[in-house]
Design a protein around this motif. Sequence first.
Motif, PDB file in Angstrom:
ATOM      1  N   PHE A 122       0.827  -1.208   0.000  1.00 17.40           N
ATOM      2  CA  PHE A 122       0.000   0.000   0.000  1.00 17.40           C
ATOM      3  C   PHE A 122       0.863   1.262   0.000  1.00 17.40           C
ATOM      4  O   PHE A 122       0.462   2.292  -0.523  1.00 17.40           O
ATOM      5  CB  PHE A 122      -0.948  -0.003   1.200  1.00 17.40           C
ATOM      6  CG  PHE A 122      -2.071  -0.989   1.061  1.00 17.40           C
ATOM      7  CD1 PHE A 122      -3.124  -0.749   0.202  1.00 17.40           C
ATOM      8  CD2 PHE A 122      -2.066  -2.178   1.780  1.00 17.40           C
ATOM      9  CE1 PHE A 122      -4.158  -1.662   0.055  1.00 17.40           C
ATOM     10  CE2 PHE A 122      -3.095  -3.098   1.646  1.00 17.40           C
ATOM     11  CZ  PHE A 122      -4.139  -2.844   0.781  1.00 17.40           C
ATOM     12  N   TRP A 123       2.042   1.175   0.590  1.00 13.99           N
ATOM     13  CA  TRP A 123       2.994   2.294   0.528  1.00 13.99           C
ATOM     14  C   TRP A 123       3.822   2.234  -0.755  1.00 13.99           C
ATOM     15  O   TRP A 123       4.031   3.247  -1.417  1.00 13.99           O
ATOM     16  CB  TRP A 123       3.921   2.269   1.739  1.00 13.99           C
ATOM     17  CG  TRP A 123       3.348   2.805   2.997  1.00 13.99           C
ATOM     18  CD1 TRP A 123       3.354   4.115   3.430  1.00 13.99           C
ATOM     19  CD2 TRP A 123       2.674   2.054   4.026  1.00 13.99           C
ATOM     20  NE1 TRP A 123       2.732   4.218   4.651  1.00 13.99           N
ATOM     21  CE2 TRP A 123       2.307   2.969   5.042  1.00 13.99           C
ATOM     22  CE3 TRP A 123       2.358   0.707   4.186  1.00 13.99           C
ATOM     23  CZ2 TRP A 123       1.644   2.571   6.198  1.00 13.99           C
ATOM     24  CZ3 TRP A 123       1.687   0.310   5.327  1.00 13.99           C
ATOM     25  CH2 TRP A 123       1.331   1.231   6.312  1.00 13.99           C
ATOM     26  N   LEU A 124       4.253   1.053  -1.118  1.00 17.36           N
ATOM     27  CA  LEU A 124       5.140   0.917  -2.272  1.00 17.36           C
ATOM     28  C   LEU A 124       4.448   1.261  -3.580  1.00 17.36           C
ATOM     29  O   LEU A 124       5.062   1.841  -4.481  1.00 17.36           O
ATOM     30  CB  LEU A 124       5.669  -0.518  -2.342  1.00 17.36           C
ATOM     31  CG  LEU A 124       6.618  -0.943  -1.214  1.00 17.36           C
ATOM     32  CD1 LEU A 124       6.874  -2.445  -1.277  1.00 17.36           C
ATOM     33  CD2 LEU A 124       7.928  -0.172  -1.299  1.00 17.36           C
ATOM     34  N   ALA A 136       5.134  14.056   4.372  1.00 15.55           N
ATOM     35  CA  ALA A 136       4.737  13.135   5.445  1.00 15.55           C
ATOM     36  C   ALA A 136       4.643  11.705   4.918  1.00 15.55           C
ATOM     37  O   ALA A 136       5.030  10.755   5.602  1.00 15.55           O
ATOM     38  CB  ALA A 136       3.400  13.567   6.041  1.00 15.55           C
ATOM     39  N   TRP A 137       4.158  11.552   3.685  1.00 17.49           N
ATOM     40  CA  TRP A 137       4.051  10.228   3.083  1.00 17.49           C
ATOM     41  C   TRP A 137       5.427   9.638   2.797  1.00 17.49           C
ATOM     42  O   TRP A 137       5.690   8.475   3.082  1.00 17.49           O
ATOM     43  CB  TRP A 137       3.229  10.323   1.802  1.00 17.49           C
ATOM     44  CG  TRP A 137       3.140   9.050   1.022  1.00 17.49           C
ATOM     45  CD1 TRP A 137       3.810   8.726  -0.110  1.00 17.49           C
ATOM     46  CD2 TRP A 137       2.313   7.917   1.329  1.00 17.49           C
ATOM     47  NE1 TRP A 137       3.458   7.468  -0.546  1.00 17.49           N
ATOM     48  CE2 TRP A 137       2.542   6.947   0.315  1.00 17.49           C
ATOM     49  CE3 TRP A 137       1.405   7.626   2.354  1.00 17.49           C
ATOM     50  CZ2 TRP A 137       1.897   5.718   0.311  1.00 17.49           C
ATOM     51  CZ3 TRP A 137       0.766   6.405   2.333  1.00 17.49           C
ATOM     52  CH2 TRP A 137       1.005   5.462   1.332  1.00 17.49           C
ATOM     53  N   VAL A 138       6.305  10.458   2.237  1.00 14.68           N
ATOM     54  CA  VAL A 138       7.657  10.004   1.909  1.00 14.68           C
ATOM     55  C   VAL A 138       8.385   9.552   3.170  1.00 14.68           C
ATOM     56  O   VAL A 138       9.055   8.509   3.185  1.00 14.68           O
ATOM     57  CB  VAL A 138       8.446  11.122   1.193  1.00 14.68           C
ATOM     58  CG1 VAL A 138       9.907  10.719   1.025  1.00 14.68           C
ATOM     59  CG2 VAL A 138       7.821  11.419  -0.161  1.00 14.68           C
ATOM     60  N   GLN A 186       7.066   8.539   6.059  1.00 12.49           N
ATOM     61  CA  GLN A 186       6.468   7.324   6.615  1.00 12.49           C
ATOM     62  C   GLN A 186       6.794   6.103   5.757  1.00 12.49           C
ATOM     63  O   GLN A 186       7.122   5.037   6.279  1.00 12.49           O
ATOM     64  CB  GLN A 186       4.950   7.480   6.732  1.00 12.49           C
ATOM     65  CG  GLN A 186       4.283   6.345   7.487  1.00 12.49           C
ATOM     66  CD  GLN A 186       2.789   6.555   7.606  1.00 12.49           C
ATOM     67  OE1 GLN A 186       2.057   6.331   6.647  1.00 12.49           O
ATOM     68  NE2 GLN A 186       2.338   6.982   8.780  1.00 12.49           N
ATOM     69  N   ARG A 187       6.729   6.268   4.452  1.00  8.60           N
ATOM     70  CA  ARG A 187       7.049   5.168   3.547  1.00  8.60           C
ATOM     71  C   ARG A 187       8.478   4.683   3.771  1.00  8.60           C
ATOM     72  O   ARG A 187       8.735   3.476   3.819  1.00  8.60           O
ATOM     73  CB  ARG A 187       6.867   5.620   2.103  1.00  8.60           C
ATOM     74  CG  ARG A 187       7.223   4.568   1.049  1.00  8.60           C
ATOM     75  CD  ARG A 187       6.946   5.120  -0.354  1.00  8.60           C
ATOM     76  NE  ARG A 187       7.236   4.143  -1.392  1.00  8.60           N
ATOM     77  CZ  ARG A 187       8.415   4.034  -2.008  1.00  8.60           C
ATOM     78  NH1 ARG A 187       9.408   4.855  -1.683  1.00  8.60           N
ATOM     79  NH2 ARG A 187       8.595   3.121  -2.954  1.00  8.60           N
ATOM     80  N   ALA A 188       9.400   5.614   3.938  1.00  8.38           N
ATOM     81  CA  ALA A 188      10.799   5.248   4.170  1.00  8.38           C
ATOM     82  C   ALA A 188      10.943   4.467   5.477  1.00  8.38           C
ATOM     83  O   ALA A 188      11.715   3.501   5.556  1.00  8.38           O
ATOM     84  CB  ALA A 188      11.672   6.496   4.191  1.00  8.38           C
ATOM     85  N   ALA A 189      10.198   4.874   6.497  1.00  9.24           N
ATOM     86  CA  ALA A 189      10.277   4.182   7.785  1.00  9.24           C
ATOM     87  C   ALA A 189       9.689   2.782   7.701  1.00  9.24           C
ATOM     88  O   ALA A 189      10.211   1.824   8.291  1.00  9.24           O
ATOM     89  CB  ALA A 189       9.548   5.000   8.856  1.00  9.24           C
ATOM     90  N   VAL A 190       8.594   2.634   6.954  1.00  8.85           N
ATOM     91  CA  VAL A 190       7.960   1.331   6.801  1.00  8.85           C
ATOM     92  C   VAL A 190       8.892   0.358   6.091  1.00  8.85           C
ATOM     93  O   VAL A 190       9.116  -0.777   6.536  1.00  8.85           O
ATOM     94  CB  VAL A 190       6.630   1.469   6.031  1.00  8.85           C
ATOM     95  CG1 VAL A 190       6.092   0.089   5.625  1.00  8.85           C
ATOM     96  CG2 VAL A 190       5.595   2.209   6.878  1.00  8.85           C
ATOM     97  N   PRO A 212       6.707   7.434  11.941  1.00  9.36           N
ATOM     98  CA  PRO A 212       6.318   8.814  11.669  1.00  9.36           C
ATOM     99  C   PRO A 212       4.841   8.864  11.293  1.00  9.36           C
ATOM    100  O   PRO A 212       4.342   7.992  10.571  1.00  9.36           O
ATOM    101  CB  PRO A 212       7.201   9.196  10.472  1.00  9.36           C
ATOM    102  CG  PRO A 212       8.337   8.238  10.486  1.00  9.36           C
ATOM    103  CD  PRO A 212       7.785   6.970  11.040  1.00  9.36           C
ATOM    104  N   GLY A 213       4.148   9.868  11.799  1.00 12.17           N
ATOM    105  CA  GLY A 213       2.734  10.007  11.483  1.00 12.17           C
ATOM    106  C   GLY A 213       1.916  10.398  12.693  1.00 12.17           C
ATOM    107  O   GLY A 213       2.400  10.370  13.832  1.00 12.17           O
TER     108      GLY A 213
END
Length: 387
Positions: free
Chosen positions: A95-97, A106-108, A110-114, A155-156
């Motif tokens: 869902f992030w990829l 904020a998305w970038v 969080q995506r990096a952290a996931v 993050p979020g």
Amino acid sequence: MAIAWADVASGIDQLAEEWRADRSARQTRRHLESADFDRLRDIGLLHAAVPEADGGLWRNVAESTRPTCNALRTLARSDPSVALVSAMHPAVIGFWLAQGDYSESAWVEQRAAVTASAAAGARWGTITSEPGSGGDIARTTSTATPDDSGDAFLPGARYRVSGSKHFGSGSGMNDFMLTTAVVDGEDAPAVFVLDFRDRPWDGTAGLKLLAEWDGIGMAATQSHAMRLDGCPAVRMAWSGPIEAITLAAGPLVASLFTAVVLGLLDEAVETARGQLRDKAAGMRAYEQVEWSRAELDHWMAVQAFEGALREVESGDQMRGLYAALRAKQGIAEIAEATLSRLSRVLGGGTFSRRSPFSAWYEDVRALGFLRPPWGLAYDSLFLTSLA
């Protein structure tokens, strides 16, 4: 040094061969073994959800779906329960990829952290279904309340989520679980991440075990039912409609679960072929016909899956989703029918708990009924047919 799909595939092949030798014991399990998932992590399967730029295997939905499906299909031949739980990891992070080109900060972040968590060995799953919802996340009755003082494990924006959930496949193995809830004052459901690491299931930390998974199919997936009571959560940092997320990731997600069904079917047909070779000369006409039809059904399932993968590889989201959903439901139906045919050919011994076919039959039924339920699945087929 970056990991390569060839190395992962080789490792999965060797592991599957080893597990196949222990099939009878594995099919009687009612629980997961952490050692299995540690070995899959060491092989590099978790890196299917890590971008290539970060040393992983992920490129995009069009290029990464097939190799990930191939690995899960092979794994399902030796242990469908482990394969199903393993499929959750790339499906959830997908869902992030799948929205990798979305540039909101904020998305970038969080995506990096996931994806970094996956690179570090964290496993992801989902616990979104609710009693009475028919598997439809839009029907969630769970609630989410903002809590700026909550755990900042990603993050979020931080929240507390409350509600009853079931089918939390991989409970006890997964570090993070995706779920849905409606935020106070909002109408549409939002997506949240729960931190399952070292969290007790006795209700003292927002998570209470309601019932252990006792399904007769996919029996060792630990798809437990849980009660969330102010469970700490972080909201997915996606500011657009949730439909955009599900459309982008949908072709990947549907294909991953289909790969598990097809891998199981591959193994069942091949095992039956081995048992029938020595008795071919004495097979009755009915048995010959049923075997031939089982082989034909399996061939049709393989072709359907190949066709769906090619549509996913086209890069067209709607075409890919349209094909992947049809392949998933079609193959689920074919798999159940094929296992019935094989049982008719092989005889009453397939109903013994000692026979692998009895477990396989219930496994494919579970996949058809629960991923998602038939009613919701056909709603989706109808809607995409007119899109």
